[in-house]
Design a protein around this motif. Structure first.
Motif, PDB file in Angstrom:
ATOM      1  N   VAL A   1      -3.225  20.144   0.694  1.00  0.00           N
ATOM      2  CA  VAL A   1      -2.506  18.878   0.849  1.00  0.00           C
ATOM      3  C   VAL A   1      -3.303  17.786   0.133  1.00  0.00           C
ATOM      4  O   VAL A   1      -4.469  17.519   0.491  1.00  0.00           O
ATOM      5  CB  VAL A   1      -2.315  18.516   2.326  1.00  0.00           C
ATOM      6  CG1 VAL A   1      -1.592  17.170   2.440  1.00  0.00           C
ATOM      7  CG2 VAL A   1      -1.532  19.582   3.051  1.00  0.00           C
ATOM      8  N   PHE A   2      -2.698  17.139  -0.883  1.00  0.00           N
ATOM      9  CA  PHE A   2      -3.329  16.035  -1.614  1.00  0.00           C
ATOM     10  C   PHE A   2      -2.682  14.729  -1.185  1.00  0.00           C
ATOM     11  O   PHE A   2      -1.449  14.638  -1.035  1.00  0.00           O
ATOM     12  CB  PHE A   2      -3.147  16.209  -3.121  1.00  0.00           C
ATOM     13  CG  PHE A   2      -4.210  17.045  -3.760  1.00  0.00           C
ATOM     14  CD1 PHE A   2      -5.395  16.469  -4.179  1.00  0.00           C
ATOM     15  CD2 PHE A   2      -4.021  18.406  -3.929  1.00  0.00           C
ATOM     16  CE1 PHE A   2      -6.371  17.238  -4.770  1.00  0.00           C
ATOM     17  CE2 PHE A   2      -5.001  19.180  -4.518  1.00  0.00           C
ATOM     18  CZ  PHE A   2      -6.192  18.597  -4.931  1.00  0.00           C
ATOM     19  N   THR A   3      -3.516  13.715  -0.945  1.00  0.00           N
ATOM     20  CA  THR A   3      -3.016  12.371  -0.623  1.00  0.00           C
ATOM     21  C   THR A   3      -3.614  11.363  -1.593  1.00  0.00           C
ATOM     22  O   THR A   3      -4.798  11.418  -1.914  1.00  0.00           O
ATOM     23  CB  THR A   3      -3.400  11.971   0.810  1.00  0.00           C
ATOM     24  OG1 THR A   3      -4.819  12.004   0.944  1.00  0.00           O
ATOM     25  CG2 THR A   3      -2.769  12.914   1.825  1.00  0.00           C
ATOM     26  N   VAL A   4      -2.748  10.439  -2.034  1.00  0.00           N
ATOM     27  CA  VAL A   4      -3.193   9.372  -2.950  1.00  0.00           C
ATOM     28  C   VAL A   4      -2.762   8.039  -2.360  1.00  0.00           C
ATOM     29  O   VAL A   4      -1.573   7.837  -2.063  1.00  0.00           O
ATOM     30  CB  VAL A   4      -2.593   9.556  -4.353  1.00  0.00           C
ATOM     31  CG1 VAL A   4      -3.001   8.386  -5.245  1.00  0.00           C
ATOM     32  CG2 VAL A   4      -3.023  10.876  -4.957  1.00  0.00           C
ATOM     33  N   GLU A   5      -3.730   7.131  -2.189  1.00  0.00           N
ATOM     34  CA  GLU A   5      -3.441   5.780  -1.705  1.00  0.00           C
ATOM     35  C   GLU A   5      -3.665   4.778  -2.831  1.00  0.00           C
ATOM     36  O   GLU A   5      -4.731   4.753  -3.445  1.00  0.00           O
ATOM     37  CB  GLU A   5      -4.339   5.427  -0.517  1.00  0.00           C
ATOM     38  CG  GLU A   5      -3.991   6.151   0.769  1.00  0.00           C
ATOM     39  CD  GLU A   5      -4.794   5.624   1.954  1.00  0.00           C
ATOM     40  OE1 GLU A   5      -5.211   4.444   1.889  1.00  0.00           O
ATOM     41  OE2 GLU A   5      -5.013   6.382   2.909  1.00  0.00           O
ATOM     42  N   LEU A   6      -2.617   3.952  -3.093  1.00  0.00           N
ATOM     43  CA  LEU A   6      -2.711   2.936  -4.135  1.00  0.00           C
ATOM     44  C   LEU A   6      -2.240   1.606  -3.563  1.00  0.00           C
ATOM     45  O   LEU A   6      -1.221   1.552  -2.855  1.00  0.00           O
ATOM     46  CB  LEU A   6      -1.850   3.302  -5.340  1.00  0.00           C
ATOM     47  CG  LEU A   6      -2.255   4.541  -6.137  1.00  0.00           C
ATOM     48  CD1 LEU A   6      -1.191   4.846  -7.196  1.00  0.00           C
ATOM     49  CD2 LEU A   6      -3.616   4.346  -6.797  1.00  0.00           C
ATOM     50  N   THR A   7      -2.969   0.547  -3.848  1.00  0.00           N
ATOM     51  CA  THR A   7      -2.555  -0.805  -3.456  1.00  0.00           C
ATOM     52  C   THR A   7      -2.141  -1.542  -4.718  1.00  0.00           C
ATOM     53  O   THR A   7      -2.959  -1.781  -5.617  1.00  0.00           O
ATOM     54  CB  THR A   7      -3.705  -1.543  -2.758  1.00  0.00           C
ATOM     55  OG1 THR A   7      -4.087  -0.810  -1.589  1.00  0.00           O
ATOM     56  CG2 THR A   7      -3.273  -2.943  -2.359  1.00  0.00           C
TER      57      THR A   7
ATOM     58  N   ARG B   1       0.865  -1.190   0.000  1.00  0.00           N
ATOM     59  CA  ARG B   1       0.000   0.000   0.000  1.00  0.00           C
ATOM     60  C   ARG B   1       0.895   1.232   0.000  1.00  0.00           C
ATOM     61  O   ARG B   1       1.680   1.440   0.923  1.00  0.00           O
ATOM     62  CB  ARG B   1      -0.925  -0.002   1.214  1.00  0.00           C
ATOM     63  CG  ARG B   1      -1.953   1.131   1.193  1.00  0.00           C
ATOM     64  CD  ARG B   1      -3.097   0.841   2.163  1.00  0.00           C
ATOM     65  NE  ARG B   1      -2.652   0.816   3.534  1.00  0.00           N
ATOM     66  CZ  ARG B   1      -2.621   1.917   4.323  1.00  0.00           C
ATOM     67  NH1 ARG B   1      -2.985   3.104   3.851  1.00  0.00           N
ATOM     68  NH2 ARG B   1      -2.228   1.815   5.590  1.00  0.00           N
ATOM     69  N   ILE B   2       0.800   2.029  -1.062  1.00  0.00           N
ATOM     70  CA  ILE B   2       1.647   3.203  -1.291  1.00  0.00           C
ATOM     71  C   ILE B   2       0.849   4.458  -0.962  1.00  0.00           C
ATOM     72  O   ILE B   2      -0.307   4.605  -1.379  1.00  0.00           O
ATOM     73  CB  ILE B   2       2.148   3.255  -2.740  1.00  0.00           C
ATOM     74  CG1 ILE B   2       2.806   1.937  -3.142  1.00  0.00           C
ATOM     75  CG2 ILE B   2       3.103   4.417  -2.938  1.00  0.00           C
ATOM     76  CD1 ILE B   2       3.996   1.559  -2.284  1.00  0.00           C
ATOM     77  N   LEU B   3       1.475   5.416  -0.253  1.00  0.00           N
ATOM     78  CA  LEU B   3       0.864   6.700   0.084  1.00  0.00           C
ATOM     79  C   LEU B   3       1.710   7.822  -0.519  1.00  0.00           C
ATOM     80  O   LEU B   3       2.888   7.972  -0.191  1.00  0.00           O
ATOM     81  CB  LEU B   3       0.762   6.886   1.597  1.00  0.00           C
ATOM     82  CG  LEU B   3       0.186   8.235   2.062  1.00  0.00           C
ATOM     83  CD1 LEU B   3      -1.271   8.369   1.611  1.00  0.00           C
ATOM     84  CD2 LEU B   3       0.284   8.362   3.583  1.00  0.00           C
ATOM     85  N   PHE B   4       1.086   8.579  -1.417  1.00  0.00           N
ATOM     86  CA  PHE B   4       1.744   9.730  -2.042  1.00  0.00           C
ATOM     87  C   PHE B   4       1.136  10.997  -1.439  1.00  0.00           C
ATOM     88  O   PHE B   4      -0.085  11.128  -1.373  1.00  0.00           O
ATOM     89  CB  PHE B   4       1.532   9.707  -3.557  1.00  0.00           C
ATOM     90  CG  PHE B   4       1.998  10.931  -4.263  1.00  0.00           C
ATOM     91  CD1 PHE B   4       3.342  11.110  -4.595  1.00  0.00           C
ATOM     92  CD2 PHE B   4       1.096  11.941  -4.601  1.00  0.00           C
ATOM     93  CE1 PHE B   4       3.759  12.245  -5.264  1.00  0.00           C
ATOM     94  CE2 PHE B   4       1.514  13.074  -5.254  1.00  0.00           C
ATOM     95  CZ  PHE B   4       2.850  13.240  -5.586  1.00  0.00           C
ATOM     96  N   ILE B   5       2.024  11.959  -0.989  1.00  0.00           N
ATOM     97  CA  ILE B   5       1.561  13.213  -0.383  1.00  0.00           C
ATOM     98  C   ILE B   5       2.201  14.381  -1.120  1.00  0.00           C
ATOM     99  O   ILE B   5       3.421  14.371  -1.365  1.00  0.00           O
ATOM    100  CB  ILE B   5       1.916  13.294   1.112  1.00  0.00           C
ATOM    101  CG1 ILE B   5       1.314  12.091   1.877  1.00  0.00           C
ATOM    102  CG2 ILE B   5       1.423  14.601   1.714  1.00  0.00           C
ATOM    103  CD1 ILE B   5       1.769  12.023   3.327  1.00  0.00           C
TER     104      ILE B   5
ATOM    105  N   GLY C   1      -7.685   2.967  -6.397  1.00  0.00           N
ATOM    106  CA  GLY C   1      -7.143   3.667  -5.249  1.00  0.00           C
ATOM    107  C   GLY C   1      -8.074   4.721  -4.710  1.00  0.00           C
ATOM    108  O   GLY C   1      -9.279   4.723  -4.999  1.00  0.00           O
ATOM    109  N   LYS C   2      -7.521   5.637  -3.912  1.00  0.00           N
ATOM    110  CA  LYS C   2      -8.328   6.688  -3.294  1.00  0.00           C
ATOM    111  C   LYS C   2      -7.511   7.980  -3.282  1.00  0.00           C
ATOM    112  O   LYS C   2      -6.313   7.968  -2.943  1.00  0.00           O
ATOM    113  CB  LYS C   2      -8.717   6.291  -1.870  1.00  0.00           C
ATOM    114  CG  LYS C   2      -9.607   7.312  -1.160  1.00  0.00           C
ATOM    115  CD  LYS C   2     -10.086   6.782   0.195  1.00  0.00           C
ATOM    116  CE  LYS C   2      -8.912   6.638   1.160  1.00  0.00           C
ATOM    117  NZ  LYS C   2      -9.371   6.305   2.548  1.00  0.00           N
ATOM    118  N   VAL C   3      -8.151   9.092  -3.662  1.00  0.00           N
ATOM    119  CA  VAL C   3      -7.509  10.406  -3.648  1.00  0.00           C
ATOM    120  C   VAL C   3      -8.349  11.325  -2.771  1.00  0.00           C
ATOM    121  O   VAL C   3      -9.578  11.306  -2.825  1.00  0.00           O
ATOM    122  CB  VAL C   3      -7.357  10.980  -5.080  1.00  0.00           C
ATOM    123  CG1 VAL C   3      -8.695  11.117  -5.767  1.00  0.00           C
ATOM    124  CG2 VAL C   3      -6.637  12.322  -5.041  1.00  0.00           C
TER     125      VAL C   3
END
Length: 850
Positions: A688-694, A621-625, A675-677
């Protein structure tokens, strides 16, 4: 409806049955009378016909008899003419001889006083009375007066018949008479008798013909009557009734218990009678009566069946109406029958509340008024009373079977009301009408909700149209701005040919402007693909650190030019080699970082990080900020931030070079990747933008694979011979230059037809690869590729063909593959990528040749 009522005959059925019975009796009597009359007329015609034939036959017989008699009398004249020359005394012996030779019965000589001088009787017949009768005839004296005259005739005396002739004597004054007794030869005299002729006229045993001479029966088709006297025959009763031959009606004759009908007539001395038995009339009458009775029974049966059919239809109709009323009663809460002309009403189904209000009111209009006053909203009462106005009801429903309306009650509930025609008069006026009422509050609510949804949808569509219009205006600005920069820098570069540093600066700015223009076009294409559902999620192996570094490299240059500080925390995740859509993931990261720079201000800050939150050995699970200290978003705009074409600061176009599609692309792409943004923003402070990708972990990816890839990328394409098909001279010049710089031999073709001809004329293996533009005159790239693949030569199916096209949609790529091409390169061409792909295929070509 009960069975007892169904079995009970209606008065109309009884009247129809009675009418059929009376009609049958009348028809029977009429048929009997008319048939008897008709048959009687037919008998009369047959009788008259038989009588006419009998008359004709009698006439023929009399003519025949007259002919025979005339011949015999002529013979007597011839005999007398011979005998009159033998009247002398001395010739008496010869006279006797001649009389014997001519078979005469006797000869009488008379003197001038008609006294007997000589009487010769050859057969000793008594002739005294015979002579007396002859002498009484006036013809005798005439013969005496006129000696040249000869006279012959026949006479009957005492039951005997004679033929005689008279002539004047030659020897002296007087006459000579010769005669012949025909009595004993009478039966043999005529070869044909009247009875024989009449026998052929009657062939029917029920018909009798009788001919008399007034005293005796001389002929009859009933042989037992011949020879009888009239008094002994049944026809004597006809004479007793004083019936004359002139009577037109049939004569009724009864004999031996049998009844006969006939007529009689007279011809000269003959009396003719023709009779038919009555049973000849009756069978025909019975046949006629049978036929008529059968037809009438069929008619009566048809009528009864029709009546029963009508009765069944009426019963079915009544049953349907009964079921319809029951069905209506189950659907509608209230069912009232209104009688407009009588101004009365009666309930079929009513609620307890309604029963309390309208029970006891006999007049329909007053009942409806009270109904409206007690149950309807004040604003709806007038509508209800107009709808149920009995005075105008017939006119309003003249061409219609029902009327309807929906009205709100005092309780807030909605009711549907129907006026349904039940019965009309001869003038199409309403004599009875059903008033049906049911609760439709739920349906009305759904209808109102649906109308509200339509209104909201219409507003959204209008907003979307306005957004598209605004987007097109912004696109016009965003496209023209870099084009203006490119053209301006080109003109400056042309003026500064002798200043290399200034020219380099111009080229770098031209390249930057073209990058922006390319990014803008790519965003538009990506949005179009997403709306068409053509965006695909691939499952390729990629290095997360590598794609993020590539995106950071591009955006950091933008940040430097904008005067924004850009901080990047390098990726140090446990799993960097993953499976997914690297291009889509890089686009998400790059769009968010690019927006953070665009919607910032000089001296602002952008911070980017990407780390692995957790993994289970299969997925990570990757979290991009991405944080920025830019202008932020208002709370109202945050509700629409991910909508296409949405942009808050429209007045800052010259500073913030956004198109309004970036966030929408990010949202749709992240959703596609599963994923989810999310974001947190405050106007004037930043976002602040967050992106979660599995993503799945690529376990097979090894370090030597990367080395192999590097070695493949380092393969030189120098010495290759490439056929380039391109109709645009500028594009052809650019491609030729870039390839020749790598040591490639280029053969140009201006269209697909020329490319096919050049390949067909080349030696096998002469060309190593073909770059094929798609949109070309005469023959397009698809057709050219198909033509080359169909050639009957060894390298036609092996030579690599690359599509080079500005069309970059998935269906364009599929079309290229279908036509036989190996790769699809999108314009503007990324020449580094193109060289890598060509190098990959060089090794395959060398392997095939070996």
């Amino acid at each position: 409806m009960t069975k007892q009522k169904q079995r009970r005959s209606s008065p109309s059925e009884k009247y129809i049955l009675l009418g059929l019975i009376l009609g049958g009796i009348v028809l029977f009597v009429l048929t009997l009378g008319l048939s008897f009359r008709h048959q009687k007329k037919a008998i009369e015609r047959e009788v008259s016909s038989t009588l006419n034939l009998a008359k004709t036959t009698c006439q023929k017989y009399l003519d025949y008899e007259m002919g025979i008699t005339t011949k015999d009398l002529q013979d007597m004249i011839n005999k007398i003419n011979v005998l009159k020359y033998y009247t002398k005394e001395e010739e008496k012996a010869e006279l006797l001889e001649q009389a014997e030779n001519q078979y005469l019965s006797g000869v009488i000589l008379l003197d001038e006083n008609l006294q007997v001088a000589e009487n010769v009787k050859l057969d000793k017949a008594e002739n005294e009375t015979f002579l007396k009768l002859i002498l009484e005839d006036s013809q005798v004296k005439e013969v005496l007066q006129f000696p040249e005259k000869v006279f012959a005739d026949s006479v009957e005396v005492d039951g005997k018949s004679y033929e005689y002739a008279i002539a004047s004597r030659v020897d002296e004054s007087g006459i000579i008479i010769c005669y012949y007794d025909t009595t004993k030869f009478q039966d043999d005299k005529y070869e044909i008798s009247l009875s024989n002729l009449l026998d052929n006229l009657v062939q029917n045993k029920n018909e009798v013909l009788v001919v008399t001479d007034g005293e005796n029966v001389i002929s009859s088709s009933a042989g037992k009557l011949e020879g009888l006297s009239i008094s002994e025959c049944p026809i004597s009763s006809v004479l007793k009734n004083d019936q004359t031959p002139e009577d037109e009606n049939l004569i009724e004759l009864k004999s031996e218990g049998k009844t006969w009908f006939g007529k009689h007539d007279m011809y000269r001395n003959y009396y003719l009678y023709v009779f038919f038995r009555a049973q000849k009339i009756y069978p025909r009458m019975l046949l006629t009566l049978g036929i008529v009775a059968g037809l009438y029974l069929i008619f009566a049966l048809v009528v009864l069946l029709f009546v029963q059919s009508q009765k069944r239809e009426k019963m079915d109709r009544m049953e349907k109406e009964f079921h319809l009323v029951q069905a209506i009663s189950s659907i509608y809460d209230v069912n009232l029958i209104l009688y407009p002309k009588e101004n009365t009403w009666e309930p079929v189904v009513e609620t307890s509340q309604l029963k309390e209000i309208i029970t006891g009111i006999k007049e329909a209009d007053k009942m409806l008024t009270e109904f409206a006053r007690k149950l309807m909203l004040e604003s709806a009462r007038e509508t209800f009373l107009e709808f149920t106005d009995l005075t105008t009801l017939s006119e309003r429903m003249k061409e219609r079977n029902f009327l309807g309306c929906t009205i709100e009650a005092i309780t807030g509930k909605w009711y549907q009301m129907l006026l349904v025609s039940k019965k009309r008069d001869d003038e199409n006026g309403q004599t009875s009408v059903l008033l049906l009422i049911r609760n439709v509050s739920e349906q009305k609510k759904k209808e109102m909700d649906y109308q509200e949804q339509l209104r909201i949808s219409a507003e959204k569509a209008a907003t979307a149209d306005a957004s598209k219009t605004d987007f097109l205006r912004r696109m016009s600005h965003d496209i023209r701005t870099p084009i203006n920069g490119i053209r301006g820098m080109t003109e400056i570069g042309l003026e500064c040919v002798k200043e290399p540093s200034r020219m380099k600066d111009c080229f770098e700015k031209i390249y930057t402007a073209s990058d922006f223009l390319l990014e803008l076009v790519n965003n538009i294409l990506d949005m179009s693909k997403m709306e068409a559902g053509e965006m695909e999620s691939k499952n390729e192996s990629f290095n997360l650190k590598e794609i993020l570094d590539n995106a950071v490299t591009i955006v950091s240059v933008q940040a430097k030019n904008a005067g924004v500080e850009f901080r990047y925390e390098p990726v140090e995740n446990e799993h960097c080699y993953l499976l997914g859509s690297p291009l889509n993931i890089q686009r998400v990261f790059q769009n968010l970082m690019s927006n953070a720079v665009k919607y910032n201000h000089p001296g602002g800050l952008v911070q980017v990080s990407c780390r692995e939150m957790e993994s289970d050995g299969e997925c990570a699970r990757i979290l991009f900020i991405c944080r920025d200290t830019g202008i932020g978003m208002s709370k109202e705009f945050q509700k629409h931030a991910f909508e296409i074409f949405a942009q808050e600061h429209k007045t800052a176009r010259t500073t913030y070079n956004g198109s309004g599609v970036g966030l929408s692309i990010v949202k749709k792409t992240v959703d596609l990747l599963g994923g989810k943004v999310d974001f947190v923003s405050e106007e004037g402070k930043g976002t602040v933008f967050t992106v979660e990708l599995t993503l799945k972990i690529d376990k097979t990816y090894e370090a030597e694979k990367e080395e192999v890839q590097k070695r493949e990328e380092e393969i030189s394409i120098s010495g290759m011979h490439i056929l380039v098909a391109e109709d645009n001279e500028l594009n052809l010049e650019i491609e030729t230059y870039m390839l020749e710089e790598q040591g490639v031999l280029v053969t140009p073709a201006k269209d697909g037809t020329e490319a096919v001809e050049l390949f067909a004329k080349s030696e096998i293996g002469e060309f190593d690869l073909i770059l094929m533009d798609i949109m070309m005159p005469r023959m397009n790239g698809y057709e050219a590729a198909e033509a080359i693949r169909k050639m009957e030569r060894k390298d036609a199916g092996e030579i690599p063909i690359f599509a080079v096209s500005a069309n970059a949609f998935s269906d364009d790529i599929a079309a290229s593959k279908k036509s036989g091409m190996n790769e699809h390169l999108s314009k503007p061409i990324d020449f580094d990528e193109m060289m890598k792909r060509i190098g990959k295929y060089r090794k395959k070509v060398e392997r095939n040749r070996s």
